[in-house]
Design a protein around this motif. Structure first.
Motif, mmCIF file in Angstrom:
data_model
loop_
_atom_site.group_PDB
_atom_site.id
_atom_site.type_symbol
_atom_site.label_atom_id
_atom_site.label_comp_id
_atom_site.label_asym_id
_atom_site.label_seq_id
_atom_site.Cartn_x
_atom_site.Cartn_y
_atom_site.Cartn_z
ATOM 1 N N GLY A 152 0.804 -1.212 0.000
ATOM 2 C CA GLY A 152 0.000 0.000 0.000
ATOM 3 C C GLY A 152 0.841 1.268 0.000
ATOM 4 O O GLY A 152 0.324 2.366 0.003
ATOM 5 N N GLN A 153 2.155 1.093 0.006
ATOM 6 C CA GLN A 153 3.052 2.238 0.163
ATOM 7 C C GLN A 153 3.263 2.960 -1.160
ATOM 8 O O GLN A 153 4.317 2.890 -1.764
ATOM 9 N N GLN A 154 2.235 3.658 -1.621
ATOM 10 C CA GLN A 154 2.378 4.304 -2.919
ATOM 11 C C GLN A 154 3.007 5.689 -2.792
ATOM 12 O O GLN A 154 3.670 6.138 -3.708
ATOM 13 N N VAL A 155 2.801 6.359 -1.652
ATOM 14 C CA VAL A 155 3.305 7.731 -1.582
ATOM 15 C C VAL A 155 4.704 7.827 -1.024
ATOM 16 O O VAL A 155 5.411 8.782 -1.302
ATOM 17 N N ALA A 156 5.096 6.847 -0.214
ATOM 18 C CA ALA A 156 6.427 6.952 0.366
ATOM 19 C C ALA A 156 7.434 6.422 -0.635
ATOM 20 O O ALA A 156 7.394 5.263 -1.000
ATOM 21 N N PRO A 157 8.331 7.273 -1.100
ATOM 22 C CA PRO A 157 9.324 6.793 -2.049
ATOM 23 C C PRO A 157 10.257 5.783 -1.382
ATOM 24 O O PRO A 157 10.309 5.679 -0.158
ATOM 25 N N PHE A 158 10.977 5.058 -2.213
ATOM 26 C CA PHE A 158 11.797 3.965 -1.675
ATOM 27 C C PHE A 158 13.156 4.447 -1.202
ATOM 28 O O PHE A 158 14.115 3.680 -1.215
ATOM 29 N N SER A 159 13.279 5.709 -0.786
ATOM 30 C CA SER A 159 14.624 6.211 -0.505
ATOM 31 C C SER A 159 15.305 5.459 0.631
ATOM 32 O O SER A 159 16.499 5.185 0.571
ATOM 33 N N ALA A 160 14.516 5.076 1.666
ATOM 34 C CA ALA A 160 15.142 4.368 2.785
ATOM 35 C C ALA A 160 15.676 3.008 2.325
ATOM 36 O O ALA A 160 16.795 2.615 2.663
ATOM 37 N N GLN A 161 14.854 2.293 1.548
ATOM 38 C CA GLN A 161 15.284 0.980 1.088
ATOM 39 C C GLN A 161 16.514 1.079 0.181
ATOM 40 O O GLN A 161 17.422 0.255 0.243
ATOM 41 N N ILE A 162 16.482 2.112 -0.681
ATOM 42 C CA ILE A 162 17.615 2.299 -1.595
ATOM 43 C C ILE A 162 18.891 2.579 -0.794
ATOM 44 O O ILE A 162 19.957 2.029 -1.079
ATOM 45 N N SER A 163 18.766 3.418 0.236
ATOM 46 C CA SER A 163 19.943 3.710 1.069
ATOM 47 C C SER A 163 20.507 2.429 1.671
ATOM 48 O O SER A 163 21.716 2.227 1.739
ATOM 49 N N LYS A 164 19.587 1.559 2.098
ATOM 50 C CA LYS A 164 20.003 0.303 2.725
ATOM 51 C C LYS A 164 20.759 -0.580 1.725
ATOM 52 O O LYS A 164 21.832 -1.113 2.039
ATOM 53 N N LEU A 165 20.203 -0.704 0.515
ATOM 54 C CA LEU A 165 20.842 -1.534 -0.511
ATOM 55 C C LEU A 165 22.191 -0.948 -0.908
ATOM 56 O O LEU A 165 23.170 -1.669 -1.116
ATOM 57 N N LYS A 166 22.217 0.377 -0.998
ATOM 58 C CA LYS A 166 23.435 1.052 -1.428
ATOM 59 C C LYS A 166 24.559 0.825 -0.411
ATOM 60 O O LYS A 166 25.682 0.478 -0.761
ATOM 61 N N SER A 167 24.204 0.963 0.859
ATOM 62 C CA SER A 167 25.262 0.841 1.866
ATOM 63 C C SER A 167 25.700 -0.609 2.051
ATOM 64 O O SER A 167 26.769 -0.871 2.564
ATOM 65 N N ALA A 168 24.870 -1.558 1.610
ATOM 66 C CA ALA A 168 25.285 -2.961 1.692
ATOM 67 C C ALA A 168 26.172 -3.354 0.517
ATOM 68 O O ALA A 168 26.609 -4.496 0.418
ATOM 69 N N GLY A 169 26.411 -2.418 -0.389
ATOM 70 C CA GLY A 169 27.306 -2.690 -1.513
ATOM 71 C C GLY A 169 26.720 -3.622 -2.563
ATOM 72 O O GLY A 169 27.450 -4.384 -3.201
ATOM 73 N N CYS A 170 25.401 -3.572 -2.751
ATOM 74 C CA CYS A 170 24.757 -4.488 -3.707
ATOM 75 C C CYS A 170 25.170 -4.150 -5.138
ATOM 76 O O CYS A 170 25.188 -2.976 -5.524
ATOM 77 N N GLU A 171 25.521 -5.191 -5.900
ATOM 78 C CA GLU A 171 25.873 -4.992 -7.309
ATOM 79 C C GLU A 171 24.791 -5.499 -8.244
ATOM 80 O O GLU A 171 24.673 -5.072 -9.383
ATOM 81 N N LEU A 172 24.003 -6.460 -7.764
ATOM 82 C CA LEU A 172 22.896 -6.998 -8.563
ATOM 83 C C LEU A 172 21.680 -7.040 -7.639
ATOM 84 O O LEU A 172 21.697 -7.716 -6.617
ATOM 85 N N VAL A 173 20.651 -6.280 -7.973
ATOM 86 C CA VAL A 173 19.459 -6.260 -7.125
ATOM 87 C C VAL A 173 18.300 -6.913 -7.862
ATOM 88 O O VAL A 173 17.954 -6.509 -8.982
ATOM 89 N N ALA A 185 17.979 6.189 -9.289
ATOM 90 C CA ALA A 185 18.738 7.126 -10.127
ATOM 91 C C ALA A 185 19.032 8.396 -9.345
ATOM 92 O O ALA A 185 20.123 8.950 -9.401
ATOM 93 N N LYS A 186 18.026 8.835 -8.571
ATOM 94 C CA LYS A 186 18.185 10.046 -7.761
ATOM 95 C C LYS A 186 19.321 9.879 -6.748
ATOM 96 O O LYS A 186 20.063 10.808 -6.484
ATOM 97 N N SER A 187 19.442 8.657 -6.183
ATOM 98 C CA SER A 187 20.475 8.429 -5.182
ATOM 99 C C SER A 187 21.807 8.051 -5.799
ATOM 100 O O SER A 187 22.745 7.705 -5.084
ATOM 101 N N GLY A 188 21.903 8.067 -7.124
ATOM 102 C CA GLY A 188 23.132 7.677 -7.774
ATOM 103 C C GLY A 188 23.484 6.213 -7.566
ATOM 104 O O GLY A 188 24.646 5.829 -7.565
ATOM 105 N N PHE A 189 22.452 5.404 -7.388
ATOM 106 C CA PHE A 189 22.655 3.970 -7.151
ATOM 107 C C PHE A 189 22.358 3.248 -8.463
ATOM 108 O O PHE A 189 21.225 3.277 -8.940
#
Lengths: 292, 478, 424
Positions: free
Chosen positions: C213-234, C251-255
């Protein structure tokens, strides 16, 4: 620690939009002492209008202005056709009527613009700002959202505290009988409240659209978060709506980052319940007897 | 008449007679209408059960709740979980049956209603609405947190206690209930959720497709020659000719190719098929479901059973509601709603009264939820969303808040209005986008129109007409 | 409410039936079939949050049936498709199915959409012996011929899809050494994905999820989490509207990891609508499994002909239109194979014994027999190009079952050519 900062930054602009919707709910509450369920529906509809303007003219500013105008008009139309006839005789009936308006607006938008989600272009760059060797999850556009929100809050606060119109509106809402006796045109004040609320919601819709895409149902969950924020803030308080609107955005972001975003509605419910347990009239609310 | 009225406890007797007569009439109706209308009747009775609680909570006690749909979910889930997992009643060891599941569903409702009511009693108007809105959204979200127990978003399929012979079981034990004697009993608790781990999948027979070579080689990447074009089709047996392709040129106007029907029948192929499948040929034995389909007892009409079950619960709840509303407790609720200070002066606890209204409405909602679960034979968060909660409030406002009759009229409207708008917005040859949304547009507008036309709900408006007529009558008399 | 008292009608009907009993053969005809008509029912969201994309399926299927009807129908019968808008709500699906069965007197259900919605009606459909064809979900629970003998999924399940992804990631030299992470939608998607990846033995460095149901909250928190875990293939297991948000926010987070998304999470027309001009660059290089001939491959005899049918009906050519026409085509062949004396048992029999001969635009085998109703059994791996067209990467396909064990297997499969003029 960087994660924590990222989560906070990521929650800010989303929180600003929740704050704008909560502001609209507070404005309607101030003028007519009721909750308008159609608020997000009106915002959705005016955002579609803005989308049409943006697609044909290419101007974001023009789209925003047209959306605000449309929000003003839609607020007045809903007030005249639906709220005024029932409000005095039946306030719960008026709430249900706004729910009917919401369903009709969503269906109407589906008829005119179709059900598929559509994108909305941003006026400024929406990529993360590079600073100190890394990209932060906050963009120029997010800053614009925060600036517009802040400007609106300051403007509305000045309106209500420094102008005759604002004072008359407060008087009309707080005690219509006394206000009428002191020469305030109560009905005109109520209409003004709905119109300003409509325009505020319209700004919120246009600001969130580029991030969430727009479809007839895309703002539904926003109603819940905005209403929660407005209630915790105390329903009468502009600053309360903004504080807890942004707070809700931050909580959603932190919960999504550290645990699981599915917990966000549950955490919101628990915070709401705890808050109402401690402060039954909301944090910034005034004590005193009041009913729907 | 007079002697009966003066009989001690006469009110309860009268209520019992009224409810009994209505019950009998409804059962008679149920047995004589088309099964489709029985299905609607079941829904009306289910909504009415929940809305009797809304009459008490919103109408009598004056607390506007946006969350009673979530309280229905509580009842539904308790019904599902107890009927699926418990063979006997805990502590007592009695054999489990559906009535016990209903009892526990009601208890669940009382418990949750007590908690929310305790919080809500301190709150006024919009703050109460805010809390109950949170309940309406937050409670269904909890199911997603416990997918193992509550089935997550996909919900749980439950074993509905149909009478023996009524249901050729979806027997998860593996064997098809094949006997056609109509005496198959549902094996309780075997029909676990859609994602149950017990599910066995037939192993794929890959021998015809398998390359035998499981390593990833450079030549496995697709090249231009691998693309499946019409030239590339295996032409061995298929004889695919250029003019077999459907192209725009094939059409005159419309979609008719202008070929006659016999020509469309490729090479007598269908004739052969038809012969092979006519009647009860030798292929019949291969049909795994044959036994199951035969076991369906056509005498048992499931919609009638659902309606009679829903009517039974609605009538029992109506009897309880009648006695509460027209008894002392009803006056207490009204007194607190109209003037809490005055009520407190005469020794009524305002918060106690509010909590009791919440508990009663939650009990009724939970029972309605248990009925809903049996009608759906399924329970999941999608069926108990914010929409359901708001529907209950729409129903009670449209029907009339202050009377149980208003709840019944509201329940009828909730089932009938969607039918009405479907009928009004039927096939008109409009574009798909318009046709799809027309029923919702009409429904929304109708809600607004009814609120405008009948501000006190339908019963309220009737009452004011009658009062007016009476007043006029009196005026002329005096 | 308009109650119809049916007693009189029943009595009359009984008398008429007794009068006719001598004239007719003993076997009573199933509901929904007359000498010139077959009534088919469908429940699917046409409005509400779940409608985007899926609302195009019934229109496309109807377009194909219009075409078949205009050309002689199926064994002389015209197909009449009745659609009910269930808004992805199980309670409405139940109500709609009751209406279709009791009012419209359908012969069979076809293309009912969604796991929770269909869970509320599948028992009843089976109890009544109503064929329940090509349920439109990747949830694997309906492939269970013992429990649901009349129900036939079509879509290869999400468990199969995650096993296929796991197999491919483990074998493609370009992917196998990357740090892999999983981002899934709560509920069915996530549950099935975890089952499949577990069976495939795929190890993820981190996993995160979003609430459906999370249509309005962008995925920025999740993206930050994936980014800091060093994910290369998501690997992203979610719906298309979420994919749009995901790619935008990343794209906004440069990930910019390598993305792999599901077949149902990557509809290009929806992505183009929500991402605009940015869709091309964002989607280029994204891996996605698929099971139909790529929709832009107009040299293919299936694609070219189905596109003709869509354009004749004025429909936009997208994945859902294509999918709707394709399943309608398979349904038409099943009805044809069931023979002139069309019965429900005959249809089920035809599916279980003759489905090998059915043609379709699927380039993976279809398995339907008395033991398994799996339907399509696998995927090929594809990759999007800058035009938002999926390009096939493997000339083999990967097949798997929906069970919680076993891995995908490599196989070759070459589909048969379509029937003449795409008529059944």
């Amino acid at each position: 620690m960087t994660n924590f900062v990222d989560y906070l930054l990521g929650g800010f602009s989303n929180g600003a939009v929740i704050a704008l919707m909560a502001l609209a709910i507070v404005l309607v509450w101030r003028s007519t002492r009721m909750v308008n369920f159609a608020q997000v529906g009106q915002a959705m509809f005016t955002t579609y209008v803005a989308l049409t303007v943006q697609q044909s003219s290419g101007s974001w500013v023009l789209a925003l202005v047209v959306a605000m105008a449309a929000g003003l008009v839609l607020g007045i139309v809903v007030f005249f056709l639906v709220i005024r006839p029932v409000k005095n005789s039946d306030s719960t009936g008026a709430i249900i009527a706004t729910f009917g308006v919401l369903i009709a607006l969503q269906a109407g938008a589906g008829m005119i613009w179709g059900g598929d989600p559509q994108g909305f272009l941003t006026p400024v760059d929406n990529s993360g700002i590079e600073f100190a060797g890394r990209i932060w999850p906050i963009s120029l556009y997010d800053i614009l959202v925060l600036v517009v929100t802040a400007a609106l809050v300051i403007g509305l606060t000045l309106l209500f505290t420094k102008t005759n119109l604002g004072l008359s509106m407060r008087a009309a809402a707080f005690n219509p009988e006394v206000a009428r006796l002191s020469g305030v045109r109560v009905n005109r004040m109520l209409i003004t409240g709905w119109a300003i609320a409509g325009a505020t919601g319209a700004v919120g819709g246009v600001l969130i659209a580029p991030v969430s895409t727009i479809s007839p149902n895309s703002f539904d969950i926003l109603l819940v978060f905005a209403f929660t924020a407005a209630v915790i803030g105390g329903l009468d308080s502009l600053i309360g709506a903004v504080t807890f609107g942004i707070g809700t955005g931050l909580v959603i972001s932190l919960v999504s980052g550290y645990s699981d975003s599915g917990n966000a509605p549950i955490v919101a419910l628990v915070l709401l319940a705890l808050n109402l347990l401690l402060k039954p009239d909301g944090v910034f609310g005034h004590h005193g007897a009041r009913s729907v | 008449m007079k002697t009966l009225r003066s009989f001690p406890g006469n009110r309860i007797v009268w209520h019992a007679i009224i409810v009994g007569v209505v019950w009998l009439l409804l059962l008679l109706l149920n047995n004589n209408i088309d099964p489709l209308y029985s299905a609607y009747l079941a829904l009306v009775a289910m909504y009415a059960t929940a809305m009797f609680g809304m009459t008490i909570l919103v109408g009598l006690s004056g607390q506007v709740s946006l969350g009673n749909g979530a309280l229905m979910a509580v009842g539904g889930y308790v019904f599902a979980l107890t009927s699926m997992n418990w063979q006997t009643v805990p502590f007592f060891g009695w054999e489990w049956n559906a009535v016990w599941s209903m009892v526990f569903a009601g208890l669940g409702g009382v418990l949750i209603g007590g908690i929310i009511g305790g919080l809500a009693a301190r709150l006024k108007g919009p703050y109460l609405a805010g809390l109950t809105l949170g309940v309406a959204v937050g409670v269904p979200a909890i199911t997603n947190r416990f997918p193992e127990l509550l089935g997550g978003e996909n919900g749980l399929m439950l074993t509905v206690p149909y009478p023996a012979g009524g249901y050729a079981a979806m027997d998860a034990g593996g064997e098809i209930a094949g006997e056609a004697d109509g005496d198959v009993v549902v094996d309780p608790g075997t029909d676990e959720g859609a994602t149950g781990e017990d599910q066995q999948y037939a192993e794929l027979d890959l021998t015809e497709f398998d390359q035998g070579n499981d390593s990833f080689a450079e030549g496995d990447l697709l090249t231009e020659g691998d693309l499946l074009t019409e030239e590339n089709f295996d032409a061995g047996s298929d004889q695919f000719a250029e003019d077999d392709l459907l192209t725009e040129e094939d059409f005159g106007t419309g979609t008719d190719l202008g070929i006659d029907e016999t020509a469309a029948d490729p090479g007598g192929d269908a004739g052969g098929d038809a012969a092979g499948f006519d009647g009860a040929g030798q292929d019949e034995s291969e049909l795994a479901g044959g036994g199951l389909i035969d076991a369906f007892d056509s005498e048992f009409i499931i919609e009638r059973w659902q309606a009679s079950m829903a009517i039974a619960v609605a009538c029992i709840v109506a009897f309880a509601a009648l006695n509460l509303v027209r008894g002392r407790q009803g006056r207490v609720w009204k007194a607190v709603r109209d003037d809490p200070v005055a009520a407190a002066v005469v020794g009524i606890s305002p918060s106690g009264s509010k909590v009791s209204a919440f508990v009663v409405s939650s009990l009724f909602a939970a029972l309605a939820g248990a009925v809903f679960a049996q009608i759906l034979s399924f329970i999941g968060p999608g069926a108990f969303g914010l929409g359901l909660s708001l529907s209950l409030l729409v129903g009670i406002v449209l029907g009339g808040r202050a009377s149980l009759l208003g709840a019944i009229i509201g329940a009828l409207l909730l089932v009938w209005l969607p039918e009405l708008v479907d009928g009004l917005s039927g096939e008109r040859g409009w574009p798909e986008q318009i046709t799809n949304n027309a029923p919702n547009l009409l429904y929304g507008l109708l809600v607004v129109v009814v609120v405008l036309a009948a501000p006190g709900g339908i019963t309220g408006t009737f009452k004011s007409w009658i009062d007016k007529a009476k007043g006029r009558g009196r005026a002329t008399l005096s | 409410m308009r109650f119809k008292f049916a007693t009189g009608t029943v009595a009359l009907g009984t008398a008429a039936a007794m009068a006719l009993a001598t004239a007719l053969p003993a076997q009573a005809a199933d509901p929904g079939v007359t000498s010139n008509k077959i009534v088919i029912g469908m429940t699917t969201p046409l409005t509400g949050p779940a409608a985007p994309g899926y609302k195009d399926i019934p229109v496309a299927a109807a377009a194909y049936f219009d075409y078949v009807n205009a050309n002689g129908g199926i064994n002389g019968r015209k197909v009449d498709l009745r659609v009910f808008d269930d808004q992805y709500n199980p309670a409405l699906a139940k109500k709609g199915t009751s209406q279709l069965i009791l009012r419209d007197k359908i012969f069979a259900m076809y293309g009912a959409l969604g796991t929770p919605t269909h869970s509320a009606v599948v028992q009843d459909l089976n109890r009544r012996g109503i064929p329940d064809l090509f349920v439109n979900t990747g949830g694997a629970s309906f492939d269970n011929p013992r429990k649901y003998p009349t129900t036939f999924p079509y879509f290869p399940s999400y468990v199969v899809e995650s096993k296929v992804m796991g197999y491919y990631m483990a074998n493609d030299p370009a992917l196998k050494d990357k740090v892999k992470c999983l981002f899934y939608q709560d509920g069915e998607f996530g549950d099935n994905a975890k089952v499949g990846f577990n069976a495939a033995g795929t190890k993820f460095a981190t996993t995160t999820s979003y609430y459906s149901g999370q249509q309005v909250a962008p995925f920025s928190a999740q993206i930050s989490k994936l980014k800091s875990a060093g994910c290369e293939l998501v690997v992203f297991f979610g719906v298309t509207s979420a994919t749009a948000q995901l790619l935008g926010t990343a794209a906004k987070s440069g990930f910019a990891p390598t993305w792999m998304i599901t077949s149902v999470g990557s509809d290009p027309s929806v992505l183009k609508g929500s991402l605009g001009a940015a869709a091309g660059p964002l989607l280029k290089g994204v891996y996605a499994p698929s099971f139909l001939v790529p929709a832009q491959d107009t040299k293919n005899a299936y694609v070219s002909q189905m596109k003709v049918i869509a354009s004749r009906a004025g429909l936009e050519w997208n994945f859902y239109t294509y999918y709707g026409i394709n399943t309608a085509y398979v349904l038409a062949q099943a009805l044809k194979a069931a023979g002139k004396n069309l019965t429900r048992k005959g249809l089920i029999n035809a599916l279980q014994t003759k489905s090998k001969n059915f043609r379709s635009a699927a380039i993976v085998p279809m398995v339907i027999n008395s033991k398994s109703h799996q339907g399509l059994t696998g995927y090929y791996m594809g990759q999007y190009d800058a035009n938002l067209d999926i390009q096939r990467l493997t000339n083999y396909v990967m097949l798997a079952t929906s069970s919680s064990s076993g891995i995908a297997k490599k196989a070759t499969f070459r589909p048969a050519s379509p029937t003449k003029k795409l008529l059944p």
